[in-house]
Design a protein around this motif. Structure first.
Motif, PDB file in Angstrom:
ATOM      1  N   UNK A 188      64.458  29.976  47.973  1.00  0.00           N
ATOM      2  CA  UNK A 188      65.435  30.111  49.036  1.00  0.00           C
ATOM      3  C   UNK A 188      65.680  31.602  49.300  1.00  0.00           C
ATOM      4  N   UNK A 189      65.829  31.935  50.549  1.00  0.00           N
ATOM      5  CA  UNK A 189      66.045  33.333  50.909  1.00  0.00           C
ATOM      6  C   UNK A 189      67.488  33.746  50.611  1.00  0.00           C
ATOM      7  N   UNK A 190      67.704  35.044  50.614  1.00  0.00           N
ATOM      8  CA  UNK A 190      69.034  35.590  50.363  1.00  0.00           C
ATOM      9  C   UNK A 190      69.563  36.260  51.618  1.00  0.00           C
ATOM     10  N   UNK A 191      70.787  35.988  51.922  1.00  0.00           N
ATOM     11  CA  UNK A 191      71.438  36.610  53.076  1.00  0.00           C
ATOM     12  C   UNK A 191      71.779  38.070  52.797  1.00  0.00           C
ATOM     13  N   UNK A 192      71.746  38.458  51.522  1.00  0.00           N
ATOM     14  CA  UNK A 192      72.040  39.837  51.134  1.00  0.00           C
ATOM     15  C   UNK A 192      70.848  40.773  51.307  1.00  0.00           C
ATOM     16  N   UNK A 193      69.629  40.226  51.328  1.00  0.00           N
ATOM     17  CA  UNK A 193      68.455  41.096  51.460  1.00  0.00           C
ATOM     18  C   UNK A 193      68.195  41.377  52.936  1.00  0.00           C
ATOM     19  N   UNK A 194      67.686  42.556  53.243  1.00  0.00           N
ATOM     20  CA  UNK A 194      67.408  42.865  54.655  1.00  0.00           C
ATOM     21  C   UNK A 194      66.480  41.840  55.314  1.00  0.00           C
ATOM     22  N   UNK A 195      65.435  41.403  54.613  1.00  0.00           N
ATOM     23  CA  UNK A 195      64.491  40.465  55.224  1.00  0.00           C
ATOM     24  C   UNK A 195      65.100  39.076  55.395  1.00  0.00           C
ATOM     25  N   UNK A 196      65.784  38.575  54.392  1.00  0.00           N
ATOM     26  CA  UNK A 196      66.434  37.270  54.514  1.00  0.00           C
ATOM     27  C   UNK A 196      67.487  37.273  55.610  1.00  0.00           C
ATOM     28  N   UNK A 197      68.245  38.344  55.681  1.00  0.00           N
ATOM     29  CA  UNK A 197      69.268  38.508  56.703  1.00  0.00           C
ATOM     30  C   UNK A 197      68.624  38.511  58.092  1.00  0.00           C
ATOM     31  N   UNK A 198      67.539  39.261  58.226  1.00  0.00           N
ATOM     32  CA  UNK A 198      66.824  39.337  59.505  1.00  0.00           C
ATOM     33  C   UNK A 198      66.265  37.982  59.899  1.00  0.00           C
ATOM     34  N   UNK A 199      65.762  37.225  58.932  1.00  0.00           N
ATOM     35  CA  UNK A 199      65.189  35.913  59.231  1.00  0.00           C
ATOM     36  C   UNK A 199      66.233  34.967  59.823  1.00  0.00           C
ATOM     37  N   UNK A 200      67.438  34.973  59.288  1.00  0.00           N
ATOM     38  CA  UNK A 200      68.507  34.130  59.834  1.00  0.00           C
ATOM     39  C   UNK A 200      68.863  34.601  61.243  1.00  0.00           C
ATOM     40  N   UNK A 201      69.008  35.905  61.410  1.00  0.00           N
ATOM     41  CA  UNK A 201      69.373  36.447  62.721  1.00  0.00           C
ATOM     42  C   UNK A 201      68.279  36.160  63.752  1.00  0.00           C
ATOM     43  N   UNK A 202      67.017  36.257  63.360  1.00  0.00           N
ATOM     44  CA  UNK A 202      65.913  35.933  64.279  1.00  0.00           C
ATOM     45  C   UNK A 202      66.006  34.482  64.751  1.00  0.00           C
ATOM     46  N   UNK A 203      66.409  33.590  63.874  1.00  0.00           N
ATOM     47  CA  UNK A 203      66.561  32.185  64.259  1.00  0.00           C
ATOM     48  C   UNK A 203      67.726  32.027  65.238  1.00  0.00           C
ATOM     49  N   UNK A 204      68.813  32.735  65.008  1.00  0.00           N
ATOM     50  CA  UNK A 204      69.960  32.683  65.922  1.00  0.00           C
ATOM     51  C   UNK A 204      69.542  33.194  67.298  1.00  0.00           C
ATOM     52  N   UNK A 205      68.731  34.238  67.314  1.00  0.00           N
ATOM     53  CA  UNK A 205      68.276  34.828  68.574  1.00  0.00           C
ATOM     54  C   UNK A 205      67.448  33.842  69.408  1.00  0.00           C
TER      55      UNK A 205
END
Length: 150
Positions: free
Chosen positions: A1-18
């Motif tokens: 599972x990815x982490x919302x604290x890491x730059x890449x995990x955070x970016x992945x969630x934001x990319x999905x929102x976009x």
């Protein structure tokens, strides 16, 4: 599972929102995409200490430990889970504003790391580690993004 604290995990969630648009339709549930974007802000605000939710002492006592154990599993959240009254969005928010505000809240996790979490005791799950907060936020966001097909 990815982490919302890491730059890449955070970016992945934001990319999905976009990938969401004002006409994105849910695959289950009653929320519109704009309501979902605002709903997803609420648990983050709890973690940041800017939204106070009345503790559910009886429910927490009866179900908190077993629910917290489920939280730690790799199993994604199921459909139709109950939500805190404070998280229910009944009005129709502005899509662009709700999306922008959610992204800004999520970005704080990567910028501040564990220091972003201002409370240790969740109103339902009780004491939580940074890892448990990470799992909760990630799984909640993932659940609702899957609800809208992204």
């Amino acid at each position: 599972m990815e982490s919302i604290f890491t730059p890449q995990g955070n970016k992945n969630i934001i990319d999905r929102i976009e990938q969401l648009s004002p006409i994105s339709l849910s695959q289950w549930g009653k929320m519109t995409v704009s309501q979902m974007l605002e709903h997803c802000q609420q648990p983050i605000k709890v973690a940041y200490g800017t939204l106070h939710v009345k503790p559910q002492r009886l429910m927490s006592f009866l179900f908190g430990k077993s629910a917290k154990k489920k939280l730690a599993s790799r199993q994604p959240f199921g459909k139709g889970m109950p939500t805190a009254q404070e998280f229910k969005i009944t009005r129709e928010p502005n899509f662009e504003i709700a999306k922008k505000e959610l992204i800004e809240l999520i970005e704080v996790f990567a910028k501040e790391g564990h220091a972003a979490i201002k409370i240790e005791k969740h109103p339902f799950f009780g004491h939580m580690t940074h890892h448990e907060w990470d799992l909760l936020q990630w799984k909640h966001l993932d659940h609702h993004l899957r609800q809208f097909g992204v």
